[in-house]
Every structure is written in C-alpha cells, then in structure tokens.
Design a protein around this motif. Sequence first.
Motif, PDB file in Angstrom:
ATOM      1  N   TRP A  10       0.835  -1.201   0.000  1.00  0.00           N
ATOM      2  CA  TRP A  10       0.000   0.000   0.000  1.00  0.00           C
ATOM      3  C   TRP A  10       0.871   1.252   0.000  1.00  0.00           C
ATOM      4  O   TRP A  10       1.968   1.252   0.543  1.00  0.00           O
ATOM      5  CB  TRP A  10      -0.898   0.012   1.233  1.00  0.00           C
ATOM      6  CG  TRP A  10      -2.017  -0.988   1.195  1.00  0.00           C
ATOM      7  CD1 TRP A  10      -1.946  -2.321   1.478  1.00  0.00           C
ATOM      8  CD2 TRP A  10      -3.376  -0.724   0.869  1.00  0.00           C
ATOM      9  NE1 TRP A  10      -3.183  -2.889   1.347  1.00  0.00           N
ATOM     10  CE2 TRP A  10      -4.081  -1.940   0.972  1.00  0.00           C
ATOM     11  CE3 TRP A  10      -4.073   0.426   0.507  1.00  0.00           C
ATOM     12  CZ2 TRP A  10      -5.448  -2.034   0.724  1.00  0.00           C
ATOM     13  CZ3 TRP A  10      -5.428   0.330   0.258  1.00  0.00           C
ATOM     14  CH2 TRP A  10      -6.109  -0.893   0.365  1.00  0.00           C
ATOM     15  N   THR A  11       0.344   2.332  -0.552  1.00  0.00           N
ATOM     16  CA  THR A  11       1.049   3.613  -0.537  1.00  0.00           C
ATOM     17  C   THR A  11       1.145   4.140   0.892  1.00  0.00           C
ATOM     18  O   THR A  11       0.597   3.548   1.823  1.00  0.00           O
ATOM     19  CB  THR A  11       0.336   4.651  -1.429  1.00  0.00           C
ATOM     20  OG1 THR A  11      -0.983   4.867  -0.916  1.00  0.00           O
ATOM     21  CG2 THR A  11       0.292   4.206  -2.877  1.00  0.00           C
ATOM     22  N   ASP A  12       1.784   5.287   1.055  1.00  0.00           N
ATOM     23  CA  ASP A  12       1.959   5.862   2.385  1.00  0.00           C
ATOM     24  C   ASP A  12       0.666   6.401   2.986  1.00  0.00           C
ATOM     25  O   ASP A  12       0.528   6.465   4.202  1.00  0.00           O
ATOM     26  CB  ASP A  12       3.002   6.986   2.339  1.00  0.00           C
ATOM     27  CG  ASP A  12       4.389   6.463   1.987  1.00  0.00           C
ATOM     28  OD1 ASP A  12       4.660   5.261   2.217  1.00  0.00           O
ATOM     29  OD2 ASP A  12       5.194   7.249   1.468  1.00  0.00           O
ATOM     30  N   SER A  13      -0.287   6.808   2.162  1.00  0.00           N
ATOM     31  CA  SER A  13      -1.551   7.375   2.650  1.00  0.00           C
ATOM     32  C   SER A  13      -2.746   6.715   1.957  1.00  0.00           C
ATOM     33  O   SER A  13      -3.538   7.364   1.288  1.00  0.00           O
ATOM     34  CB  SER A  13      -1.584   8.879   2.389  1.00  0.00           C
ATOM     35  OG  SER A  13      -0.514   9.519   3.029  1.00  0.00           O
ATOM     36  N   PRO A  14      -2.899   5.402   2.138  1.00  0.00           N
ATOM     37  CA  PRO A  14      -3.957   4.695   1.426  1.00  0.00           C
ATOM     38  C   PRO A  14      -5.323   4.869   2.082  1.00  0.00           C
ATOM     39  O   PRO A  14      -5.424   5.284   3.242  1.00  0.00           O
ATOM     40  CB  PRO A  14      -3.513   3.240   1.523  1.00  0.00           C
ATOM     41  CG  PRO A  14      -2.832   3.167   2.853  1.00  0.00           C
ATOM     42  CD  PRO A  14      -2.115   4.499   2.981  1.00  0.00           C
ATOM     43  N   ARG A  65      -2.360   3.189   6.751  1.00  0.00           N
ATOM     44  CA  ARG A  65      -1.976   1.787   6.931  1.00  0.00           C
ATOM     45  C   ARG A  65      -2.424   1.227   8.281  1.00  0.00           C
ATOM     46  O   ARG A  65      -2.848   0.070   8.359  1.00  0.00           O
ATOM     47  CB  ARG A  65      -0.468   1.643   6.783  1.00  0.00           C
ATOM     48  CG  ARG A  65       0.033   1.887   5.374  1.00  0.00           C
ATOM     49  CD  ARG A  65       1.541   1.819   5.351  1.00  0.00           C
ATOM     50  NE  ARG A  65       2.074   2.037   4.014  1.00  0.00           N
ATOM     51  CZ  ARG A  65       3.351   2.191   3.769  1.00  0.00           C
ATOM     52  NH1 ARG A  65       4.234   2.169   4.770  1.00  0.00           N
ATOM     53  NH2 ARG A  65       3.776   2.383   2.522  1.00  0.00           N
ATOM     54  N   ASN A  79      -4.595   2.319 -14.377  1.00  0.00           N
ATOM     55  CA  ASN A  79      -4.184   2.042 -13.006  1.00  0.00           C
ATOM     56  C   ASN A  79      -5.360   1.619 -12.127  1.00  0.00           C
ATOM     57  O   ASN A  79      -5.350   1.811 -10.918  1.00  0.00           O
ATOM     58  CB  ASN A  79      -3.485   3.268 -12.395  1.00  0.00           C
ATOM     59  CG  ASN A  79      -4.451   4.425 -12.191  1.00  0.00           C
ATOM     60  OD1 ASN A  79      -5.443   4.568 -12.904  1.00  0.00           O
ATOM     61  ND2 ASN A  79      -4.156   5.262 -11.214  1.00  0.00           N
ATOM     62  N   ALA A 122      -1.173   3.278  -7.443  1.00  0.00           N
ATOM     63  CA  ALA A 122      -0.232   4.377  -7.667  1.00  0.00           C
ATOM     64  C   ALA A 122       0.639   4.025  -8.875  1.00  0.00           C
ATOM     65  O   ALA A 122       0.637   2.882  -9.344  1.00  0.00           O
ATOM     66  CB  ALA A 122       0.642   4.562  -6.423  1.00  0.00           C
ATOM     67  N   ARG A 176       1.643   0.122  -6.274  1.00  0.00           N
ATOM     68  CA  ARG A 176       1.082  -0.151  -4.947  1.00  0.00           C
ATOM     69  C   ARG A 176      -0.384   0.269  -4.899  1.00  0.00           C
ATOM     70  O   ARG A 176      -0.825   1.157  -5.630  1.00  0.00           O
ATOM     71  CB  ARG A 176       1.874   0.581  -3.861  1.00  0.00           C
ATOM     72  CG  ARG A 176       3.282   0.041  -3.701  1.00  0.00           C
ATOM     73  CD  ARG A 176       4.022   0.722  -2.573  1.00  0.00           C
ATOM     74  NE  ARG A 176       4.183   2.145  -2.879  1.00  0.00           N
ATOM     75  CZ  ARG A 176       4.478   3.078  -1.981  1.00  0.00           C
ATOM     76  NH1 ARG A 176       4.642   2.750  -0.717  1.00  0.00           N
ATOM     77  NH2 ARG A 176       4.609   4.332  -2.341  1.00  0.00           N
ATOM     78  N   ASP A 224      -3.440   2.228  -3.690  1.00  0.00           N
ATOM     79  CA  ASP A 224      -3.639   3.550  -3.117  1.00  0.00           C
ATOM     80  C   ASP A 224      -5.058   3.701  -2.569  1.00  0.00           C
ATOM     81  O   ASP A 224      -5.255   4.242  -1.490  1.00  0.00           O
ATOM     82  CB  ASP A 224      -3.359   4.636  -4.155  1.00  0.00           C
ATOM     83  CG  ASP A 224      -3.374   6.019  -3.540  1.00  0.00           C
ATOM     84  OD1 ASP A 224      -2.651   6.234  -2.540  1.00  0.00           O
ATOM     85  OD2 ASP A 224      -4.124   6.878  -4.034  1.00  0.00           O
ATOM     86  N   ARG A 225      -6.028   3.225  -3.309  1.00  0.00           N
ATOM     87  CA  ARG A 225      -7.433   3.291  -2.903  1.00  0.00           C
ATOM     88  C   ARG A 225      -8.095   1.970  -3.258  1.00  0.00           C
ATOM     89  O   ARG A 225      -7.848   1.409  -4.324  1.00  0.00           O
ATOM     90  CB  ARG A 225      -8.190   4.397  -3.649  1.00  0.00           C
ATOM     91  CG  ARG A 225      -7.642   5.797  -3.464  1.00  0.00           C
ATOM     92  CD  ARG A 225      -8.079   6.359  -2.119  1.00  0.00           C
ATOM     93  NE  ARG A 225      -7.661   7.722  -1.906  1.00  0.00           N
ATOM     94  CZ  ARG A 225      -6.510   8.088  -1.376  1.00  0.00           C
ATOM     95  NH1 ARG A 225      -5.621   7.195  -1.065  1.00  0.00           N
ATOM     96  NH2 ARG A 225      -6.230   9.358  -1.170  1.00  0.00           N
TER      97      ARG A 225
END
Length: 120
Positions: free
Chosen positions: A31-35, A47, A77, A103, A107, A109-110
Amino acid sequence: MSDVQQRVTDYIAIWNETDPAARRAAIDEMWTDSPVYVDPLGVAEGRDAIDAFVGAAQQQFPGLVFRVAGTVDAHHNVARFTWELGPEGGEAVAVGFDVAVFADDGRFDRVHGFLDKVPS
C-alpha cells in the motif's frame, strides 16, 4: 498492469494473514503511504487503520477465508475483481467486488469495496 492478477491475489492474502507482524509487513509493502480503503461497513484511512480493519474482519469471521473469484479486470491504473468469503473449500457466505486504484509504482492507493451477498 500485466501482473495485476498476482497483485490482487497478494492483496487478498493480506485479508487471510493472521500473523499481525506478517500482515502489517505486507500492508506496508503493498500500500502507498496514505492509502484509503472504503466499503459499506466503514472507512480506513492510512496503513494503521487498514491493518485494524482487516484484523476486525478476521475476528468477525473466524475460520473463514477470502478468495479471488474469477479473473481480475484491469486497465490503466484501475482494477475490479470479485471476492468470496467462506470456509476453506466451502460455499461462500459473503461475496463482493472491489475496485482498486494503483499508484504509478503499482502499490494499492485506494480500494472501494461493494457487498453483493452478506451473511444473514
């Protein structure tokens, strides 16, 4: 997006990972840093919240496993896929589909989840 089927399989594996440290490591990697994860039962931003959401689902449905049902449909994407929840090798008690937005690095993201069949 050629490896999207594998990414979705790995995503579903997170929902079945009962070891908290292994689950968290997979979330941090995939996952991204701010999913954000959202479905009719709640919203998980970040996360930590996603990890807690998955853990709560495991507590709510002990002994049941998530599995991908069918092929993943993807373009650009974005991917959509159906999943099932049920006993290993048994009939699904819940069915839904998710729409994942990735992303640029691949990774998650949503993820937007929908429920088609829920346990009574």
